[in-house]
Design a protein around this motif. Structure first.
Motif, PDB file in Angstrom:
ATOM      1  N   GLY A 107      -0.837   7.397  -8.474  1.00 60.10           N
ATOM      2  CA  GLY A 107      -0.231   6.118  -8.117  1.00 60.10           C
ATOM      3  C   GLY A 107      -0.381   5.757  -6.660  1.00 60.10           C
ATOM      4  O   GLY A 107      -0.137   4.604  -6.267  1.00 60.10           O
ATOM      5  N   ALA A 108      -0.788   6.705  -5.833  1.00 57.34           N
ATOM      6  CA  ALA A 108      -1.012   6.414  -4.412  1.00 57.34           C
ATOM      7  C   ALA A 108      -2.320   5.650  -4.239  1.00 57.34           C
ATOM      8  O   ALA A 108      -3.263   5.804  -5.025  1.00 57.34           O
ATOM      9  CB  ALA A 108      -1.049   7.700  -3.594  1.00 57.34           C
ATOM     10  N   ASP A 109      -2.384   4.822  -3.216  1.00 55.34           N
ATOM     11  CA  ASP A 109      -3.630   4.118  -2.889  1.00 55.34           C
ATOM     12  C   ASP A 109      -4.531   4.960  -1.997  1.00 55.34           C
ATOM     13  O   ASP A 109      -5.746   4.732  -1.932  1.00 55.34           O
ATOM     14  CB  ASP A 109      -3.311   2.803  -2.170  1.00 55.34           C
ATOM     15  N   LEU A 110      -3.922   5.938  -1.283  1.00 55.43           N
ATOM     16  CA  LEU A 110      -4.676   6.757  -0.332  1.00 55.43           C
ATOM     17  C   LEU A 110      -3.860   8.015  -0.076  1.00 55.43           C
ATOM     18  O   LEU A 110      -2.630   7.979  -0.078  1.00 55.43           O
ATOM     19  CB  LEU A 110      -4.903   5.973   0.968  1.00 55.43           C
ATOM     20  N   VAL A 111      -4.554   9.124   0.145  1.00 54.94           N
ATOM     21  CA  VAL A 111      -3.879  10.368   0.496  1.00 54.94           C
ATOM     22  C   VAL A 111      -4.333  10.789   1.890  1.00 54.94           C
ATOM     23  O   VAL A 111      -5.512  10.662   2.241  1.00 54.94           O
ATOM     24  CB  VAL A 111      -4.148  11.473  -0.554  1.00 54.94           C
ATOM     25  N   HIS A 112      -3.385  11.246   2.704  1.00 56.26           N
ATOM     26  CA  HIS A 112      -3.657  11.609   4.095  1.00 56.26           C
ATOM     27  C   HIS A 112      -3.109  13.011   4.321  1.00 56.26           C
ATOM     28  O   HIS A 112      -1.892  13.229   4.227  1.00 56.26           O
ATOM     29  CB  HIS A 112      -2.967  10.601   5.027  1.00 56.26           C
ATOM     30  N   SER A 113      -3.983  13.973   4.604  1.00 60.41           N
ATOM     31  CA  SER A 113      -3.554  15.362   4.772  1.00 60.41           C
ATOM     32  C   SER A 113      -3.684  15.819   6.221  1.00 60.41           C
ATOM     33  O   SER A 113      -4.511  15.300   6.979  1.00 60.41           O
ATOM     34  CB  SER A 113      -4.356  16.291   3.855  1.00 60.41           C
ATOM     35  N   HIS A 114      -2.879  16.809   6.572  1.00 57.74           N
ATOM     36  CA  HIS A 114      -2.821  17.329   7.945  1.00 57.74           C
ATOM     37  C   HIS A 114      -2.938  18.848   7.926  1.00 57.74           C
ATOM     38  O   HIS A 114      -2.104  19.528   7.335  1.00 57.74           O
ATOM     39  CB  HIS A 114      -1.508  16.917   8.618  1.00 57.74           C
ATOM     40  N   THR A 115      -3.946  19.368   8.585  1.00 52.92           N
ATOM     41  CA  THR A 115      -4.282  20.790   8.725  1.00 52.92           C
ATOM     42  C   THR A 115      -4.834  21.349   7.413  1.00 52.92           C
ATOM     43  O   THR A 115      -4.626  20.786   6.338  1.00 52.92           O
ATOM     44  CB  THR A 115      -3.113  21.678   9.218  1.00 52.92           C
ATOM     45  N   TRP A 116      -5.519  22.476   7.498  1.00 50.96           N
ATOM     46  CA  TRP A 116      -6.160  23.060   6.310  1.00 50.96           C
ATOM     47  C   TRP A 116      -5.133  23.371   5.236  1.00 50.96           C
ATOM     48  O   TRP A 116      -5.456  23.355   4.030  1.00 50.96           O
ATOM     49  CB  TRP A 116      -6.953  24.323   6.674  1.00 50.96           C
ATOM     50  N   TYR A 117      -3.894  23.631   5.631  1.00 52.95           N
ATOM     51  CA  TYR A 117      -2.854  23.963   4.655  1.00 52.95           C
ATOM     52  C   TYR A 117      -2.709  22.864   3.608  1.00 52.95           C
ATOM     53  O   TYR A 117      -2.415  23.130   2.442  1.00 52.95           O
ATOM     54  CB  TYR A 117      -1.509  24.158   5.357  1.00 52.95           C
ATOM     55  N   ALA A 118      -2.899  21.621   4.023  1.00 45.13           N
ATOM     56  CA  ALA A 118      -2.729  20.481   3.124  1.00 45.13           C
ATOM     57  C   ALA A 118      -4.051  19.866   2.676  1.00 45.13           C
ATOM     58  O   ALA A 118      -4.073  19.036   1.759  1.00 45.13           O
ATOM     59  CB  ALA A 118      -1.879  19.412   3.814  1.00 45.13           C
ATOM     60  N   ASN A 119      -5.155  20.252   3.294  1.00 41.71           N
ATOM     61  CA  ASN A 119      -6.443  19.619   3.002  1.00 41.71           C
ATOM     62  C   ASN A 119      -6.874  19.795   1.543  1.00 41.71           C
ATOM     63  O   ASN A 119      -7.501  18.906   0.956  1.00 41.71           O
ATOM     64  CB  ASN A 119      -7.547  20.170   3.900  1.00 41.71           C
TER      65      ASN A 119
ATOM     66  N   MET B 254       0.845  -1.196   0.000  1.00 41.75           N
ATOM     67  CA  MET B 254       0.000   0.000   0.000  1.00 41.75           C
ATOM     68  C   MET B 254       0.881   1.247   0.000  1.00 41.75           C
ATOM     69  O   MET B 254       1.811   1.359   0.788  1.00 41.75           O
ATOM     70  CB  MET B 254      -0.891   0.017   1.256  1.00 41.75           C
ATOM     71  N   ARG B 255       0.564   2.176  -0.908  1.00 42.09           N
ATOM     72  CA  ARG B 255       1.282   3.461  -0.904  1.00 42.09           C
ATOM     73  C   ARG B 255       0.351   4.559  -0.396  1.00 42.09           C
ATOM     74  O   ARG B 255      -0.756   4.743  -0.907  1.00 42.09           O
ATOM     75  CB  ARG B 255       1.776   3.807  -2.308  1.00 42.09           C
ATOM     76  N   VAL B 256       0.811   5.269   0.619  1.00 43.57           N
ATOM     77  CA  VAL B 256       0.081   6.391   1.192  1.00 43.57           C
ATOM     78  C   VAL B 256       0.898   7.658   0.987  1.00 43.57           C
ATOM     79  O   VAL B 256       2.081   7.696   1.326  1.00 43.57           O
ATOM     80  CB  VAL B 256      -0.176   6.161   2.697  1.00 43.57           C
ATOM     81  N   ASP B 257       0.282   8.679   0.416  1.00 42.76           N
ATOM     82  CA  ASP B 257       0.946   9.979   0.279  1.00 42.76           C
ATOM     83  C   ASP B 257       0.502  10.877   1.430  1.00 42.76           C
ATOM     84  O   ASP B 257      -0.694  11.164   1.581  1.00 42.76           O
ATOM     85  CB  ASP B 257       0.606  10.614  -1.061  1.00 42.76           C
ATOM     86  N   MET B 258       1.460  11.274   2.262  1.00 39.55           N
ATOM     87  CA  MET B 258       1.213  12.092   3.450  1.00 39.55           C
ATOM     88  C   MET B 258       1.462  13.550   3.088  1.00 39.55           C
ATOM     89  O   MET B 258       2.577  13.918   2.687  1.00 39.55           O
ATOM     90  CB  MET B 258       2.139  11.654   4.576  1.00 39.55           C
ATOM     91  N   ILE B 259       0.436  14.392   3.212  1.00 36.29           N
ATOM     92  CA  ILE B 259       0.514  15.789   2.796  1.00 36.29           C
ATOM     93  C   ILE B 259       0.549  16.678   4.035  1.00 36.29           C
ATOM     94  O   ILE B 259      -0.315  16.580   4.903  1.00 36.29           O
ATOM     95  CB  ILE B 259      -0.694  16.195   1.921  1.00 36.29           C
ATOM     96  N   THR B 260       1.550  17.549   4.115  1.00 35.51           N
ATOM     97  CA  THR B 260       1.734  18.333   5.338  1.00 35.51           C
ATOM     98  C   THR B 260       2.435  19.655   5.055  1.00 35.51           C
ATOM     99  O   THR B 260       3.270  19.741   4.146  1.00 35.51           O
ATOM    100  CB  THR B 260       2.551  17.521   6.357  1.00 35.51           C
ATOM    101  N   LYS B 261       2.096  20.652   5.816  1.00 32.49           N
ATOM    102  CA  LYS B 261       2.844  21.919   5.742  1.00 32.49           C
ATOM    103  C   LYS B 261       4.185  21.775   6.440  1.00 32.49           C
ATOM    104  O   LYS B 261       5.214  22.246   5.951  1.00 32.49           O
ATOM    105  CB  LYS B 261       2.046  23.059   6.366  1.00 32.49           C
ATOM    106  N   GLU B 262       4.184  21.124   7.597  1.00 40.08           N
ATOM    107  CA  GLU B 262       5.401  21.001   8.409  1.00 40.08           C
ATOM    108  C   GLU B 262       6.004  19.606   8.289  1.00 40.08           C
ATOM    109  O   GLU B 262       5.286  18.611   8.309  1.00 40.08           O
ATOM    110  CB  GLU B 262       5.091  21.235   9.881  1.00 40.08           C
ATOM    111  N   TYR B 263       7.320  19.564   8.190  1.00 39.53           N
ATOM    112  CA  TYR B 263       8.045  18.300   8.248  1.00 39.53           C
ATOM    113  C   TYR B 263       9.500  18.645   8.542  1.00 39.53           C
ATOM    114  O   TYR B 263       9.986  19.683   8.101  1.00 39.53           O
ATOM    115  CB  TYR B 263       7.924  17.535   6.920  1.00 39.53           C
ATOM    116  N   PRO B 264      10.212  17.790   9.290  1.00 29.03           N
ATOM    117  CA  PRO B 264      11.594  18.120   9.645  1.00 29.03           C
ATOM    118  C   PRO B 264      12.420  18.498   8.406  1.00 29.03           C
ATOM    119  O   PRO B 264      12.263  17.879   7.359  1.00 29.03           O
ATOM    120  CB  PRO B 264      12.118  16.822  10.278  1.00 29.03           C
TER     121      PRO B 264
END
Length: 394
Positions: free
Chosen positions: A80-92, A1-11
């Motif tokens: 190509g992702a099976d699912l997308v997961h976003s965090h905060t309105w910035y990425a929604n 399974m490929r999940v694309d994680m969408i976020t404004k913040e990341y290290p």
């Protein structure tokens, strides 16, 4: 399974709890899930992470419009992702469009809610209406919504009554108790002017209305003058709140010593040493979906005093790991106390109780670390999140 994680913040570009959450969740998931991270900001060297900058054409646009432009740059790459997961309105917005374009489920995690942060109009002007509209669109169409606390779940259903309650799942934030642990560093404490032999109250957070720092500074004025106050506080939302905080700190410094203000972002070990030395950590937030910072303090063995609002009561076990401060709030989305003076006085009274009994405070701290270890592990949170993904992907 490929999940694309969408976020404004990341290290390494993290300034709040949402960024900490994403980084820890990604690390815990990657043992069994192909996670591709798509983040705002400068290029990262970590494999599986792609960064996206504001389009040059939008350099002078309202920040909300810049955000949408950055989101648009991500959407095609999610193919190509099976699912997308976003965090905060910035990425929604990116998550919502990717779900439609590629025909995949969209999961979003609610770390905060725009209707409950109306003070953001001070920052974004008309952009606040844009961010609020984007958040509503995403929430009403997401395949699943993760609330980081039961309190947050209630806020979601109240703010967005069109959302099917069955689509909103509670999965708490977590803490890595191997990384966040008691740290002894007398030299560092001496360097910042903190005396570990004096009672102390420690605050860690951004300078924003929701974190309640002005209320805390007014409460400190009611505490014994032998109590130190250590403020690890920066990244002000607006010049206005920064000016208010500066004035309150200066007033305290004129009447007492041991008022320490650190504006820079501290490395984990340095912050851990402050939390370890604290008689109590304080979270005076008037809006807090859960509060990872409370878990960080508990993992370092600090007693926690927190406002009895949002998800804080799900973290702080009143009378066992710390104390909760009662608050009656105006129901206009701001979290403002109905009686601000009473809240300040109650906060001061609870802080005085905890710092005045160091032995009990140490007992709270020991129980807090154990609670962090047993109830909020990232491994368990990743397992629950992975189960949700599998349910949606089939």
């Amino acid at each position: 399974m490929r999940v694309d994680m969408i976020t404004k913040e990341y290290p390494p570009e993290i300034y709040g709890g949402a960024g900490v959450h994403v980084a820890e969740l990604v690390a815990a998931l990657r043992s069994t899930v192909d996670v591709q991270v798509r983040a705002f900001g400068a290029d990262r060297s970590e494999p599986g992470v792609t960064s996206y900058r504001t389009p040059a054409e939008l350099a002078s646009a309202n920040p909300a419009i810049q955000t949408l432009g950055t989101d648009l740059g991500m959407v095609g790459d999610i193919a190509g992702a099976d699912l997308v997961h976003s965090h905060t309105w910035y990425a929604n917005f990116a998550g919502h469009l990717a779900a439609q374009l590629h025909g995949i489920p969209h999961v979003l995690t609610a770390h905060s809610l725009e209707p409950l942060r109306p003070w953001k109009a001070e920052q974004l002007g008309g952009g606040y209406a844009v961010s609020s509209g984007i958040e509503r669109l995403a929430y009403e169409n997401a395949s699943a919504i993760v609330a980081v606390s039961a309190g947050m779940r209630s806020d979601i259903l109240r703010s967005y009554p069109q959302v099917d309650p069955a689509r909103v799942r509670v999965i708490h934030n977590g803490i890595d108790v191997q990384q966040w642990r008691p740290v002894e560093n007398p030299a560092f404490l001496a360097g910042i002017g903190m005396d570990p032999d004096r009672p102390s109250v420690v605050f860690v957070g951004r300078i924003t209305r929701q974190k309640g720092l002005p209320y805390l500074l007014r409460a400190v004025a009611e505490l014994s003058r032998d109590v130190q106050i250590v403020l690890c506080a920066g990244a002000p939302d607006t010049p206005e709140i920064m000016s208010e905080v500066q004035g309150l700190v200066q007033t305290l410094q004129q009447t007492r010593d041991g008022v320490i203000w650190i504006e820079r972002m501290l490395p984990r070990d340095e912050l851990s040493s402050i939390l370890t030395a604290a008689t109590t950590f304080v979270c005076p937030s008037v809006y807090e979906p859960l509060g990872i910072v409370n878990l960080e303090a508990m993992a370092c063995g600090a007693a926690v005093v927190g406002t009895a609002t949002g998800g804080i009561p799900e973290v702080v076990d009143d009378g066992e790991t710390g104390r909760l401060v009662p608050i009656e709030q105006i129901q206009d989305g701001t979290g403002t106390p109905v009686d601000a003076e009473r809240y300040v006085h109650d906060l001061a009274a609870v802080l005085a109780e905890v710092v005045g009994d160091p032995e009990r405070a140490r007992s709270y701290g020991a129980a807090g670390r154990e609670r962090a270890r047993t109830h909020f592990s990232w491994a368990a949170i990743a397992d629950t999140t992975r189960d949700l993904y599998r349910e949606l992907v089939g």
